[in-house]
Design a protein around this motif. Structure first.
Motif, PDB file in Angstrom:
ATOM      1  N   GLU A 144       4.062   6.728  12.731  1.00 36.64           N
ATOM      2  CA  GLU A 144       3.286   7.607  11.858  1.00 36.64           C
ATOM      3  C   GLU A 144       1.788   7.355  12.037  1.00 36.64           C
ATOM      4  N   THR A 145       1.434   6.073  12.180  1.00 34.97           N
ATOM      5  CA  THR A 145       0.023   5.736  12.399  1.00 34.97           C
ATOM      6  C   THR A 145      -0.489   6.332  13.702  1.00 34.97           C
ATOM      7  N   MET A 168      -3.142   6.048   4.037  1.00 35.08           N
ATOM      8  CA  MET A 168      -3.730   5.175   5.050  1.00 35.08           C
ATOM      9  C   MET A 168      -5.234   5.088   4.860  1.00 35.08           C
ATOM     10  N   GLY A 169      -5.824   4.041   5.494  1.00 33.83           N
ATOM     11  CA  GLY A 169      -7.274   3.926   5.554  1.00 33.83           C
ATOM     12  C   GLY A 169      -7.768   4.403   6.911  1.00 33.83           C
ATOM     13  N   ILE A 170      -8.850   5.200   6.911  1.00 32.22           N
ATOM     14  CA  ILE A 170      -9.352   5.797   8.155  1.00 32.22           C
ATOM     15  C   ILE A 170     -10.845   5.505   8.275  1.00 32.22           C
ATOM     16  N   LEU A 171     -11.231   5.065   9.482  1.00 33.72           N
ATOM     17  CA  LEU A 171     -12.646   4.870   9.805  1.00 33.72           C
ATOM     18  C   LEU A 171     -12.950   5.559  11.120  1.00 33.72           C
ATOM     19  N   VAL A 172     -13.909   6.491  11.082  1.00 32.06           N
ATOM     20  CA  VAL A 172     -14.410   7.136  12.304  1.00 32.06           C
ATOM     21  C   VAL A 172     -15.877   6.736  12.437  1.00 32.06           C
ATOM     22  N   SER A 173     -16.204   6.030  13.545  1.00 36.11           N
ATOM     23  CA  SER A 173     -17.567   5.507  13.695  1.00 36.11           C
ATOM     24  C   SER A 173     -18.022   5.654  15.139  1.00 36.11           C
ATOM     25  N   ASP A 181      -0.359 -13.073   0.922  1.00 39.12           N
ATOM     26  CA  ASP A 181      -0.401 -13.695   2.243  1.00 39.12           C
ATOM     27  C   ASP A 181       0.762 -13.295   3.123  1.00 39.12           C
ATOM     28  N   MET A 182       1.858 -12.756   2.537  1.00 35.49           N
ATOM     29  CA  MET A 182       3.029 -12.395   3.339  1.00 35.49           C
ATOM     30  C   MET A 182       3.061 -10.911   3.675  1.00 35.49           C
ATOM     31  N   ALA A 183       2.110 -10.120   3.203  1.00 30.81           N
ATOM     32  CA  ALA A 183       2.091  -8.692   3.477  1.00 30.81           C
ATOM     33  C   ALA A 183       1.740  -8.445   4.940  1.00 30.81           C
ATOM     34  N   GLU A 184       2.248  -7.342   5.486  1.00 31.47           N
ATOM     35  CA  GLU A 184       1.971  -6.971   6.874  1.00 31.47           C
ATOM     36  C   GLU A 184       1.381  -5.581   6.913  1.00 31.47           C
ATOM     37  N   SER A 185       0.443  -5.382   7.882  1.00 28.87           N
ATOM     38  CA  SER A 185      -0.148  -4.064   8.086  1.00 28.87           C
ATOM     39  C   SER A 185      -0.528  -3.945   9.559  1.00 28.87           C
ATOM     40  N   VAL A 186      -0.966  -2.726   9.945  1.00 29.21           N
ATOM     41  CA  VAL A 186      -1.354  -2.484  11.328  1.00 29.21           C
ATOM     42  C   VAL A 186      -2.639  -1.672  11.345  1.00 29.21           C
ATOM     43  N   ILE A 187      -3.530  -2.021  12.271  1.00 27.95           N
ATOM     44  CA  ILE A 187      -4.763  -1.264  12.500  1.00 27.95           C
ATOM     45  C   ILE A 187      -4.684  -0.705  13.914  1.00 27.95           C
ATOM     46  N   TYR A 188      -4.708   0.623  13.998  1.00 23.53           N
ATOM     47  CA  TYR A 188      -4.635   1.301  15.287  1.00 23.53           C
ATOM     48  C   TYR A 188      -6.058   1.700  15.670  1.00 23.53           C
ATOM     49  N   VAL A 189      -6.508   1.227  16.847  1.00 25.10           N
ATOM     50  CA  VAL A 189      -7.881   1.484  17.314  1.00 25.10           C
ATOM     51  C   VAL A 189      -7.815   2.369  18.553  1.00 25.10           C
ATOM     52  N   ARG A 190      -8.624   3.428  18.567  1.00 22.76           N
ATOM     53  CA  ARG A 190      -8.687   4.295  19.742  1.00 22.76           C
ATOM     54  C   ARG A 190     -10.141   4.696  19.977  1.00 22.76           C
ATOM     55  N   VAL A 194     -15.203   5.832  17.842  1.00 24.60           N
ATOM     56  CA  VAL A 194     -14.127   4.873  17.575  1.00 24.60           C
ATOM     57  C   VAL A 194     -13.369   5.315  16.323  1.00 24.60           C
ATOM     58  N   VAL A 195     -12.030   5.401  16.478  1.00 25.85           N
ATOM     59  CA  VAL A 195     -11.164   5.760  15.354  1.00 25.85           C
ATOM     60  C   VAL A 195     -10.301   4.552  15.022  1.00 25.85           C
ATOM     61  N   MET A 196     -10.356   4.104  13.754  1.00 20.89           N
ATOM     62  CA  MET A 196      -9.511   3.009  13.293  1.00 20.89           C
ATOM     63  C   MET A 196      -8.654   3.508  12.124  1.00 20.89           C
ATOM     64  N   ILE A 197      -7.358   3.343  12.256  1.00 23.69           N
ATOM     65  CA  ILE A 197      -6.411   3.753  11.210  1.00 23.69           C
ATOM     66  C   ILE A 197      -5.715   2.508  10.698  1.00 23.69           C
ATOM     67  N   ASN A 198      -5.773   2.284   9.385  1.00 23.55           N
ATOM     68  CA  ASN A 198      -5.146   1.124   8.764  1.00 23.55           C
ATOM     69  C   ASN A 198      -3.931   1.591   7.949  1.00 23.55           C
ATOM     70  N   SER A 199      -2.740   1.029   8.267  1.00 25.95           N
ATOM     71  CA  SER A 199      -1.505   1.423   7.579  1.00 25.95           C
ATOM     72  C   SER A 199      -0.745   0.177   7.154  1.00 25.95           C
TER      73      SER A 199
END
Length: 534
Positions: free
Chosen positions: A46-47, A77-82, A196-205, A215-220
């Motif tokens: 999905e990310t 999700m969290g989105i950063l476009v920079s 501290d046990m939570a998991e997430s992913v940051i997709y960078v393109r 630069v596009v960063m998506i945090n899920s």
């Protein structure tokens, strides 16, 4: 071959119950053991789709803050476009405890360099405050000891970066430490703060657009799913308990239903085997069982008919055997005990009764051979008109002594291709049957008709005729019109059954037409030999 001693009831019950248990086990296995992996796979995909969607907006030039906000809110999700320096162009934050829009410069440089090294794409997974890149290195943030980062970010983040000891539990992944100032002015990037046990992913393109890099960063969030697993476990315990009860009940009811139908059929079949042909099979639970019931009912009916005919045949044959045997014995005793009774007339009676016995035995043998299919035809081209005349010559004595009239009506000689001996027997039996059942005028008529290429032979009598409901049964052995069996004037009483079988061997059509009180007409049709002589 060893027979199974397990009843169908318990076998069906066991199979149904085992199936239910396996189904519950598979459900537990995939819902509990692999739930976390499935969840991660789905969220990662999905990310990636969200990154592709944002990329399309950028390349189309239609990107806007509202569009980014809508995408972030729609996918949580969290989105950063920079730009490549980390200056934010568009942001959207919809994940608690995550600050992708305010990522520190050293972290941005680290993620950017990781994506460049990996061909423009990078996937950073977090486990608590430990993150791992898709190229095999690990990073760790520690507010007390500093912030760890990747080797690729050393030159761009801080000249004081130094590697720490290899992480033995990370399968060769090496952790790197970046010391930072200990005052409170240093900005830290804390992912999933408080868990501290939570998991997430940051997709960078990194996207090339209009001569510059965007630069596009998506945090899920990938986890936590522990609460979900706990909830599913509680639900599955209840569902499994209910399913076991339902499966047990259905298995018991279904197995009993199947076995009951078969048990009833088995009991009926035992009665049928014991000679009770009145048994009825009424199982209609299942299509196959219902069809088997119909078949067994048909078999019981046919066996009943066969048994009835067999008993009737034995009674009739016994009657026909007893009469000539009694006469032979009586005349023989008279000739032995009374002087002067040894006359040619008495001897002739014994000879005639012996011939009747011989004919009866021969007819029974013929019936058996015809039913068994051991008789083969020997067809030839012959004059059937002449054969009919020979048959009628045998009844000259009846004409002279008893006053019978036997007429033969025909217009020409006809040849057919058939077994002459067997057809002679057919003609003889039909004429003999007509003589036995003709009326008081003692008249029998044989008619030969030719229609196109078909020869039709009719044998008519003037007796009481055959009832319409009895016509299908006149060809049975020793069939009688519900009257006491009487000894035939000629023949053995098996003639019509022989006629039927011989005509069927020739492929001929046959039948009987009758009007009650006006006699009966027995007929058959044969195809004329195309090479007949006119």
């Amino acid at each position: 071959m060893k027979k199974s001693r397990i009843s169908i009831k318990w076998k069906t019950f066991s199979i149904f119950l085992i199936f239910a248990m396996v189904l519950i086990g598979v459900l537990w296995f995939f819902q509990i053991v692999y739930l976390d992996d499935f969840y991660k796979m789905i969220k990662t995909r999905e990310t990636e789709n969200v990154v592709n969607e944002v990329e399309q907006l950028i390349l189309s030039g239609e990107i806007s803050t509202d569009e980014i906000e809508e995408i972030g809110a729609g996918h949580n999700m969290g989105i950063l476009v920079s730009d490549c320096e980390g200056n934010a162009l568009y942001t959207a934050e919809y994940i608690p405890n995550s600050r992708i829009s305010s990522i520190p410069p050293y972290m941005f440089s680290l993620f950017y360099d990781t994506a460049v090294a990996d061909g423009g794409n990078a996937i950073i997974e977090y486990k608590g405050n430990v993150m791992q890149g898709n190229d095999g290195f690990a990073f760790k943030e520690n507010p007390e000891e500093g912030v760890e980062s990747g080797e690729e970010a050393i030159s761009s983040a801080s000249p004081e970066v130094a590697p720490s000891e290899p992480n033995q539990q990370g399968e060769g992944k090496i952790e790197y430490t970046i010391p930072h100032e200990e005052d409170n002015t240093t900005e830290q990037f804390r992912q999933n703060f408080g868990d501290d046990m939570a998991e997430s992913v940051i997709y960078v393109r990194i996207i090339e657009y209009d001569g510059q890099e965007i630069v596009v960063m998506i945090n899920s969030v990938l986890t936590p799913v522990d609460a979900t697993v706990t909830t599913l476990k509680a639900q599955l315990i209840i569902i499994s308990f209910i399913m076991i009860i339902v499966a047990f009940t259905l298995a018991a009811v279904n197995s009993r239903s199947v076995s009951k139908a078969i048990i009833n059929l088995n009991e009926g079949a035992k009665r049928l085997a014991a000679g009770d042909y009145t048994v009825k099979f009424n199982s209609t639970d299942y299509m196959e069982v219902a069809e088997l019931s119909d078949t067994l009912n048909y078999a019981a009916n046919e066996l009943g008919k066969t048994d009835s005919l067999q008993k009737e045949l034995i009674a009739n044959v016994s009657h026909d055997l007893r009469t000539p045997l009694t006469m032979i014995k009586g005349y023989a005793e008279v000739m032995r005990d009374i002087p002067g009774e040894n006359t040619p007339e008495n001897v002739q009676v014994i000879i005639e009764e012996t011939e009747r016995l011989s004919g009866l035995v021969n007819d029974m043998l013929d019936i058996s051979k015809l039913k068994a299919g051991t008789i083969t035809l020997q067809p030839s081209d012959y004059n059937i008109t002449e054969s009919i005349r020979h048959v009628l010559e045998r009844y000259n004595k009846l004409r002279e002594v008893d006053g019978y009239t036997i007429d033969f009506v025909y217009d020409r000689e006809v040849n057919v291709y058939a077994d002459e001996q067997k057809m002679f027997q057919v003609l003889y039996n039909l004429v003999n049957n007509a003589i036995n059942y003709t009326g008081d005028d003692k008249k029998v008529t044989v008619v030969q008709l030719v229609r196109d290429d078909v020869l039709r032979i009719e044998v008519q009598d003037t007796g009481d005729g055959v009832k319409q409901e009895d016509i299908p049964y006149v060809w049975d052995r020793y069939y009688k019109d519900k009257t006491a069996h009487k000894r035939a004037l000629q023949g053995t009483g098996l003639g019509l059954s022989i006629v039927k079988n011989v005509l069927e061997l020739h492929g001929a059509k046959y039948g009987v037409n009758s009007v009650q009180g006006k006699g009966a007409t027995f007929w058959f049709e044969l195809t004329i030999n195309p090479f007949q002589e006119d």
